[in-house]
Design a protein around this motif. Structure first.
Motif, PDB file in Angstrom:
ATOM      1  N   UNK A  33      -7.799  13.129  -3.271  1.00  0.00           N
ATOM      2  CA  UNK A  33      -6.874  12.930  -2.147  1.00  0.00           C
ATOM      3  C   UNK A  33      -5.756  11.973  -2.538  1.00  0.00           C
ATOM      4  N   UNK A  34      -6.082  10.957  -3.323  1.00  0.00           N
ATOM      5  CA  UNK A  34      -5.038  10.030  -3.755  1.00  0.00           C
ATOM      6  C   UNK A  34      -4.048  10.732  -4.678  1.00  0.00           C
ATOM      7  N   UNK A  35      -4.551  11.554  -5.599  1.00  0.00           N
ATOM      8  CA  UNK A  35      -3.652  12.302  -6.476  1.00  0.00           C
ATOM      9  C   UNK A  35      -2.773  13.261  -5.696  1.00  0.00           C
ATOM     10  N   UNK A  36      -3.302  13.851  -4.645  1.00  0.00           N
ATOM     11  CA  UNK A  36      -2.492  14.742  -3.806  1.00  0.00           C
ATOM     12  C   UNK A  36      -1.338  13.974  -3.158  1.00  0.00           C
ATOM     13  N   UNK A  37      -1.605  12.734  -2.729  1.00  0.00           N
ATOM     14  CA  UNK A  37      -0.548  11.922  -2.119  1.00  0.00           C
ATOM     15  C   UNK A  37       0.539  11.593  -3.135  1.00  0.00           C
ATOM     16  N   UNK A  38       0.137  11.238  -4.366  1.00  0.00           N
ATOM     17  CA  UNK A  38       1.116  10.953  -5.413  1.00  0.00           C
ATOM     18  C   UNK A  38       1.908  12.198  -5.760  1.00  0.00           C
ATOM     19  N   UNK A  39       1.238  13.336  -5.820  1.00  0.00           N
ATOM     20  CA  UNK A  39       1.906  14.596  -6.156  1.00  0.00           C
ATOM     21  C   UNK A  39       2.946  14.966  -5.094  1.00  0.00           C
ATOM     22  N   UNK A  40       2.630  14.656  -3.837  1.00  0.00           N
ATOM     23  CA  UNK A  40       3.553  15.006  -2.749  1.00  0.00           C
ATOM     24  C   UNK A  40       4.613  13.933  -2.521  1.00  0.00           C
ATOM     25  N   UNK A  41       4.550  12.819  -3.250  1.00  0.00           N
ATOM     26  CA  UNK A  41       5.538  11.757  -3.075  1.00  0.00           C
ATOM     27  C   UNK A  41       5.288  10.883  -1.870  1.00  0.00           C
ATOM     28  N   UNK A  42       4.075  10.941  -1.302  1.00  0.00           N
ATOM     29  CA  UNK A  42       3.744  10.073  -0.170  1.00  0.00           C
ATOM     30  C   UNK A  42       3.277   8.709  -0.675  1.00  0.00           C
ATOM     31  N   UNK A  43       3.570   7.679   0.091  1.00  0.00           N
ATOM     32  CA  UNK A  43       3.148   6.341  -0.294  1.00  0.00           C
ATOM     33  C   UNK A  43       1.668   6.150   0.013  1.00  0.00           C
ATOM     34  N   UNK A  44       0.920   5.710  -0.987  1.00  0.00           N
ATOM     35  CA  UNK A  44      -0.518   5.464  -0.822  1.00  0.00           C
ATOM     36  C   UNK A  44      -0.903   4.282  -1.702  1.00  0.00           C
ATOM     37  N   UNK A  45      -1.887   3.522  -1.265  1.00  0.00           N
ATOM     38  CA  UNK A  45      -2.366   2.372  -2.026  1.00  0.00           C
ATOM     39  C   UNK A  45      -3.858   2.519  -2.246  1.00  0.00           C
ATOM     40  N   UNK A  46      -4.364   1.940  -3.327  1.00  0.00           N
ATOM     41  CA  UNK A  46      -5.789   2.056  -3.613  1.00  0.00           C
ATOM     42  C   UNK A  46      -6.225   0.964  -4.569  1.00  0.00           C
TER      43      UNK A  46
END
Length: 659
Positions: A152-165
């Protein structure tokens, strides 16, 4: 603006006023100054370029921040003297970040820019810029499926959405490959990635992994071991948009990547991530500030976990990426802890001299029989770095300078030598009891390697420490004696790891002693094969201690929660913002008297730092008033430099060492 005097240059027709940050090391001058742009420099004086200006009667360097049509200055403006280079080396994002970091750490913007922008190399700058590399294909990234939240985190990075982990890597994890997949995922979407690691060995491993998945043209490595020309060439390739992925040490945190998508800091507890130059920023905090401004993702990753990373999780700012316990149990080696009361030394006399318990001796023998190398972690380098009186156990001191005595390489025949002044003491006599006999307090890596060579006469012994650090070892029988942080990677993993003298790490007078000990143990233990493949770790420390329990159960999250709770109760970072203020006693007293603290602020100390007249005070406040504390400290520094006070005061926000 008044007209030009006779003989003066003519101002530029458009946007004639340049705002310049000047390279002057005075805190009260930490602001932009306005200058006129002469028409002859109109084309070259672009925002971000290096310039020279006259300031206080001297020619100084500076960076041009912006150009405008007017100025608020009521006097007569001076002219830019020279455009050193029209290359816009100071990107707008980095200029904003430098101002933010300076304000957070009570420093000056020009100090941050010295860390962010490498020295100019004219010949490299004149080279024709290469064409930007095309975006690499998206990697498969199947390794992230071991972690429930990883895909799910990789999907956020792929879509250009901001995510932290906060990512907790499994023992034995090929972390360079995982981070390379993360960076390539961002690059595939035409976004940039900055991966910051502690040292050059980590840079080499991570750079090779990124090249394998994204291609050589898309990746650059920035570290101090590269020469000035090579480093500047790589940095320019990032600035000019050729490379999308940056791998490097702490200075690369300011790398000017285009359209940043993800920022990563690996092993954020390593003290190499804290810059030793003013204003002493930490990589983790800089990346968080940068991601906030750029709308990019942040990953704080490692085998262990710091209290600062745990605070990010507890606050809800960064969810944790961890594997299920079943997956963790399958990947972890078997860990055994032996305290002083549990140790039964091996019968081999050489093994006894090397302080090897029978359990550790058997584990090493088993790994060697299986054809695997064995890692031996020793907390100190040298031969016998610390000596004490045999009778009263008091520290052995030099009669000349009172420095600590130790044995240099060469064995017991060598005379005890002062570690401060280097003078040998051939006739030691204890100042407390008068005894002439000495004993070792700590045995160093060289002495340990010597004794292990006798215990395992048919096995090669390799050393890895400060003077010579091995990058990797082959998958064959060997004993690798390493100091913490210098452990080489073994092909296929070590068969066993012996973590000696745990008390030396745990007994340090440091707020972070237990966290640092666990971090160093886990970095070493993570290089060992899983228990299913026969991997074993033996740590010589009392099993009842919290960091030892965390290692045995491989549960750094539990230990980080305990550490954060303890610091919250005591009022220490990261639960509060705290500054250490050092200086000569009289100057420090004046500084503290003039400091306007926030409502929750309090001063602890000052206390003497040593035999000289320098003292240190701690100033703390709640996290909500952290910015106000930094602003108050900066204002106090401005007042001192404006008065031309002769004695310097050093201010450090949230320093790693507090005791």
């Amino acid at each position: 603006m008044s007209g030009a005097r006779k003989g003066e240059p003519t101002p530029a027709a458009s946007a004639p006023v340049a705002r310049v940050v000047v390279d002057v090391p005075l805190a009260h001058l930490d602001r932009p100054f306005d200058y006129l742009v002469p028409s002859t420099l109109d084309d070259d004086a672009v925002p971000g370029c290096r310039v020279r200006v006259r300031f206080a009667g001297k020619q100084v360097d500076g960076f041009l921040l912006s150009r405008t049509d007017s100025t608020d200055f009521g006097g007569r403006l001076g002219y830019l003297t020279k455009v050193v280079s029209p290359e816009p080396v100071l990107a707008p994002e980095i200029a904003t970040l430098a101002r933010t970091v300076a304000d957070r750490y009570a420093g000056s913007m020009i100090d941050v820019l010295r860390l962010a922008i490498p020295p100019r190399h004219a010949r490299v700058e004149a080279e024709a810029p290469p064409e930007p590399a095309p975006p690499p294909p998206a990697p498969a990234a199947d390794g992230w499926r071991r972690y429930p939240r990883g895909p799910a985190f990789l999907d956020a990075v792929r879509a250009g959405r901001q995510a932290h982990a906060v990512w907790q890597a499994l023992p034995g994890e090929n972390w360079p490959a995982r981070l390379a997949e993360l960076a390539a995922t961002a690059a595939a979407g035409d976004r940039g990635a900055v991966l910051v690691v502690p040292d050059y060995r980590d840079v080499a491993r991570l750079h090779a992994a990124c090249v394998a998945v994204a291609g050589e043209d898309a990746v650059v490595a920035l570290s101090a071991d590269a020469g000035p020309a090579k480093r500047y060439r790589r940095w320019l390739s990032v600035l000019r948009g050729r490379a999308r992925i940056v791998v490097g040490t702490r200075a690369s945190v300011f790398a000017p990547v285009h359209r940043p998508g993800v920022f990563v800091v690996w092993d954020d507890g390593d003290d190499l991530h804290a810059d030793p130059h003013a204003p002493y920023p930490h990589v983790r905090d800089v990346l968080i500030q940068r991601a906030h401004a750029a709308g990019a993702s942040v990953v704080v990753a490692g085998f262990a976990r710091t209290a600062e990373a745990q605070l990010l999780v507890d606050s809800g700012w960064a969810p944790e990426i961890v594997a299920a316990r079943d997956e963790l149990r399958a990947a972890a080696p078997r860990v055994v802890a032996l305290g002083e009361t549990d140790v039964q030394l091996a019968r081999d006399p050489a093994a006894r001299a090397a302080r090897i318990p029978s359990v550790a001796f058997d584990a090493a023998r088993a790994a060697i029989r299986d054809g695997r190398p064995v890692l031996v972690q020793v907390p100190r380098g040298g031969y016998v770095p610390a000596l004490a009186c045999q009778q009263c156990r008091g520290p052995a001191r030099c009669r000349r300078c009172a420095g600590p005595l130790g044995l240099p390489a060469g064995g017991q025949a060598g005379a005890p030598t002062c570690r401060w002044c280097g003078v040998p003491d051939t006739a030691f006599r204890c100042g407390t009891c008068g005894s002439r006999r000495l004993r070792a307090i700590v045995v160093g890596a060289k002495r340990t390697a010597e004794e292990l060579g006798r215990a395992f006469a048919d096995v090669p012994v390799l050393g890895s420490g400060a003077r010579e650090v091995l990058a990797e070892v082959a998958a064959r029988p060997a004993l690798v004696v390493a100091t913490p942080g210098a452990e080489p990677v073994a092909e296929g993993g070590y068969g066993a790891a012996l973590l000696l003298d745990g008390w030396a790490l745990l007994g340090r007078a440091d707020l972070r002693a237990s966290e640092e000990a666990l971090r160093r143990w886990m970095l070493a233990a993570a290089l060992v094969r899983s228990h299913r493949d026969g991997g074993r770790v033996v740590v010589l420390a009392e099993s009842v201690l919290a960091p030892v329990q965390a290692l045995v159960r491989w549960n750094p999250v539990w230990h980080a929660r305990q550490e954060l709770a303890a610091r919250t109760e005591l009022g220490f970072p990261p639960s509060v913002r705290m500054a250490s203020v050092d200086g000569e006693a009289k100057a420090l007293a004046t500084f503290l008297d003039e400091l306007e603290l926030p409502p929750t602020g309090e001063i602890l100390g000052p206390v003497p730092l040593g035999p000289d007249e320098r003292e240190r005070a701690l100033v703390r406040t709640t996290r909500a008033e952290g910015r106000a504390l930094a602003a108050a400290l900066a204002t106090a520094q401005h007042v001192r430099t404006a008065r031309k006070e002769p004695d310097p005061i050093r201010v450090r926000l949230d320093p790693l060492e507090l005791i």
